[in-house]
Write an enzyme that holds these catalytic residues in place. Structure first.
Site, mmCIF file in Angstrom:
data_model
loop_
_atom_site.group_PDB
_atom_site.id
_atom_site.type_symbol
_atom_site.label_atom_id
_atom_site.label_comp_id
_atom_site.label_asym_id
_atom_site.label_seq_id
_atom_site.Cartn_x
_atom_site.Cartn_y
_atom_site.Cartn_z
ATOM 1 N N HIS A 168 32.818 45.518 38.963
ATOM 2 C CA HIS A 168 34.139 46.119 38.783
ATOM 3 C C HIS A 168 35.247 45.229 39.352
ATOM 4 O O HIS A 168 36.420 45.590 39.325
ATOM 5 C CB HIS A 168 34.139 47.492 39.477
ATOM 6 C CG HIS A 168 35.241 48.396 39.069
ATOM 7 N ND1 HIS A 168 36.068 49.009 39.989
ATOM 8 C CD2 HIS A 168 35.685 48.815 37.863
ATOM 9 C CE1 HIS A 168 36.949 49.765 39.372
ATOM 10 N NE2 HIS A 168 36.743 49.666 38.077
ATOM 11 N N LYS A 170 38.075 42.266 40.110
ATOM 12 C CA LYS A 170 39.182 41.777 39.291
ATOM 13 C C LYS A 170 39.952 40.717 40.066
ATOM 14 O O LYS A 170 40.519 41.003 41.127
ATOM 15 C CB LYS A 170 40.123 42.929 38.925
ATOM 16 C CG LYS A 170 39.430 44.108 38.230
ATOM 17 C CD LYS A 170 40.298 45.345 38.286
ATOM 18 C CE LYS A 170 39.637 46.531 37.622
ATOM 19 N NZ LYS A 170 38.456 47.022 38.329
ATOM 20 N N ASP A 175 44.071 26.921 39.954
ATOM 21 C CA ASP A 175 44.015 25.691 40.757
ATOM 22 C C ASP A 175 43.613 25.939 42.206
ATOM 23 O O ASP A 175 43.939 25.122 43.088
ATOM 24 C CB ASP A 175 45.364 24.950 40.710
ATOM 25 C CG ASP A 175 45.567 24.221 39.384
ATOM 26 O OD1 ASP A 175 44.567 23.958 38.702
ATOM 27 O OD2 ASP A 175 46.733 23.926 39.050
ATOM 28 N N HIS A 420 45.870 54.558 38.351
ATOM 29 C CA HIS A 420 44.742 53.627 38.346
ATOM 30 C C HIS A 420 44.714 52.750 39.595
ATOM 31 O O HIS A 420 43.730 52.049 39.845
ATOM 32 C CB HIS A 420 44.784 52.746 37.090
ATOM 33 C CG HIS A 420 43.501 52.038 36.800
ATOM 34 N ND1 HIS A 420 43.281 50.717 37.127
ATOM 35 C CD2 HIS A 420 42.354 52.482 36.230
ATOM 36 C CE1 HIS A 420 42.057 50.370 36.747
ATOM 37 N NE2 HIS A 420 41.472 51.422 36.201
ATOM 38 N N LYS A 422 44.255 51.479 43.388
ATOM 39 C CA LYS A 422 43.337 51.803 44.475
ATOM 40 C C LYS A 422 43.896 51.134 45.734
ATOM 41 O O LYS A 422 43.780 49.920 45.908
ATOM 42 C CB LYS A 422 41.927 51.282 44.200
ATOM 43 C CG LYS A 422 41.369 51.670 42.817
ATOM 44 C CD LYS A 422 41.393 50.485 41.895
ATOM 45 C CE LYS A 422 40.668 50.671 40.590
ATOM 46 N NZ LYS A 422 40.975 51.813 39.806
ATOM 47 N N ASP A 427 47.934 53.890 59.519
ATOM 48 C CA ASP A 427 48.940 53.865 60.592
ATOM 49 C C ASP A 427 50.162 53.019 60.255
ATOM 50 O O ASP A 427 50.799 52.449 61.137
ATOM 51 C CB ASP A 427 48.312 53.375 61.899
ATOM 52 C CG ASP A 427 47.281 54.337 62.450
ATOM 53 O OD1 ASP A 427 47.362 55.535 62.104
ATOM 54 O OD2 ASP A 427 46.389 53.905 63.202
#
Length: 525
Positions: A168, A170, A175, A420, A422, A427
């Site tokens: 999952h 991404k 470079d 979508h 996450k 704190d």
């Protein structure tokens, strides 16, 4: 075809393809991220910045969907030596095609392109992938591929325990000097090009030491036993495949919707910052966390291969506040207990997830809904995103403010919106951005990655959104005053509306969720 014949055809398909298997012996030539990139355009552009902030990483949040797309295109155009891309989903739509073209153009300039794709969502893409892989400067590897290319149900029947484990992760790295990490896959719904639906998401653009950490993660997955060179799985590309790709890209550029979208991308706040060479980076400590790729080959209880223990340690024990944004929030019994204990010890625990009317995965909502009452009784605060609650198109005076915002802004034009992103903040000091959902699938089945950033600025923005913006864009879920059942509070400028059932969802959908709740499927969610 009659229904009975269709069923017979389906069964025959399973019998004929269910026995297909992956190649027993695969030659993988190990490669690693290039390090001789200091003299590239990106090297010359970033050196003054990184030299002035030795040991620190520069972090820029990518909130606007069009900004997130623009950043990827710009990195592809600026790359002189290498592009390393790792994705769970890459759609063959407008933005997907435009990014295929961007990496092809880079390869034509001599850039080495390594593309690692999870194979769960590549159905129908084999000819495109084979054509790209045939380019001498592009190599594609498929993570945990399906043996049955044309009838994937065969793998689910014969090899479910394997194909149920996915990558999952991404990332998009140019470079080995600039990288993008976050929640976005490649597709129109992630980049504001889909007028029907849009995902509210979050990535970060990073330079400095964080980039090598992402490259190390990429190399680990790229050289893993689950990463199959595309040529070992796909049929060879046809002789005219390159011409076919170019024809498809030409059609995209002639599409009026695509033309309007690209014009919007050219006018994003990030493009203005890039034009003036004044990208607003925050310089701080950033640490990349990830699962071990062998996690998908081992039993689910191998916590030593899992990212979750690392994430809990890196984020630290909350003392005052814990703000969680997760589109697929299934805390489970143990997670619910931990959150309740924090709340009862005086920590303000706030969660934003999708409402039933906004979610794109109903079974996940069923997995979450069974824990709502216990979380609320324990003192947690729950918000559920209202469908279509995207932030309105930014105006000139608010571009800078919105570009620094966190979840709650995204696609400009979509008529429906679904969460979508996450991201979690502790704190108002540390924040996580990545692919990790707070659900059993992220914890034990799939591989994930993300970055923990020591940033009171970014963490504070997320927490301030819980203070101000989120209550107006999400339903506040509460226990009813008589202790029986829940209620959803919708705050509008004209006042409050209370619902005693999940708003925006009809009785059949609610009945479906009730049915899903009793099924023993939580471990799959």
């Amino acid at each position: 075809m009659t229904a009975s014949r269709a069923i017979v055809a389906f069964i025959l398909g399973l019998l004929l393809t269910g026995c297909a298997s992956l190649p027993a012996s695969v030659e993988r030539t190990p490669t690693t991220a290039l390090t001789n990139t200091a003299d590239t355009r990106l090297g010359k552009a970033t050196r003054p910045l990184t030299s002035a902030h030795a040991g620190k990483s520069g972090i820029h949040p990518l909130v606007l969907a069009e900004d997130a797309f623009a950043a990827r295109v710009v990195l592809a155009k600026l790359a002189d030596r290498s592009l390393d891309l790792q994705y769970y989903i890459w759609h063959n739509d407008t933005t997907g095609q435009l990014l295929w073209q961007a990496i092809w153009d880079a390869a034509e300039r001599g850039v080495r392109v390594r593309l690692l794709l999870d194979d769960a969502n590549t159905g129908g893409l084999d000819p495109t992938l084979a054509a790209l892989d045939a380019h001498p400067n592009i190599e594609i590897r498929l993570f945990n591929p399906f043996a049955n290319r044309g009838f994937r149900a065969g793998d689910f029947v014969s090899d479910f325990s394997r194909v149920n484990r996915r990558m999952h992760n991404k990332s998009f790295t140019a470079d080995n000097l600039a990288t993008i990490v976050g929640g976005r896959n490649v597709g129109d719904e992630y980049y504001g090009a889909n007028m029907e639906v849009g995902f509210q998401d979050l990535d970060v653009l990073g330079i400095g030491p964080v980039v090598q950490q992402v490259s190390n993660e990429f190399d680990l997955f790229w050289n893993s036993a689950s990463a199959y060179p595309a040529a070992t799985v796909l049929a060879p590309a046809k002789p005219d495949s390159a011409a076919t790709l170019r024809e498809a890209w030409d059609k995209v550029h002639q599409n009026p919707e695509a033309v309007r979208y690209l014009e919007a991308v050219r006018n994003t706040p990030l493009m203005a910052q890039l034009a003036s060479e004044k990208v607003d980076f925050e310089w701080t400590n950033a640490r990349v966390l990830h699962d071990d790729p062998s996690k998908v080959l081992q039993p689910m209880d191998r916590s030593d291969l899992q990212m979750l223990p690392q994430l809990l340690k890196a984020m630290g024990q909350p003392k005052r506040e814990l703000d969680l944004v997760s589109p697929y929030f299934v805390p489970g019994a143990d997670g619910t207990k931990s959150l309740v204990e924090l709340a009862q010890n005086g920590v303000k625990v706030r969660v934003l997830t999708n409402s039933l009317s906004a979610t794109d995965v109903s079974p996940v909502h069923a997995g979450y809904s069974k824990y709502r009452d216990e979380l609320l009784k324990g003192g947690a605060v729950l918000y559920e995103l209202k469908p279509g609650s995207a932030v309105p198109p930014p105006d000139k005076d608010k571009d800078e403010e919105r570009s620094r915002g966190l979840p709650g802004s995204g696609s400009r034009g979509s008529s429906a919106a679904s969460l979508h992103a996450k991201t979690f903040a502790v704190d108002r000091e540390r924040i996580f951005v990545g692919s990790y959902n707070l659900d059993p699938r992220s914890a034990k089945l799939n591989t994930e990655m993300g970055v923990v950033i020591e940033s009171p600025a970014l963490a504070g923005i997320l927490s301030k959104q819980f203070d101000t913006t989120i209550p107006t864009r999400a339903y506040l879920v509460r226990r009813q005053s008589d202790g029986h059942g829940l209620e959803w509070i919708d705050v509008e400028p004209t006042g409050e509306t209370r619902y005693s059932t999940e708003p925006g969802a009809g009785p059949m959908k609610r009945l479906w969720i009730d049915f899903l709740e009793i099924l023993p499927i939580e471990w799959l969610l």
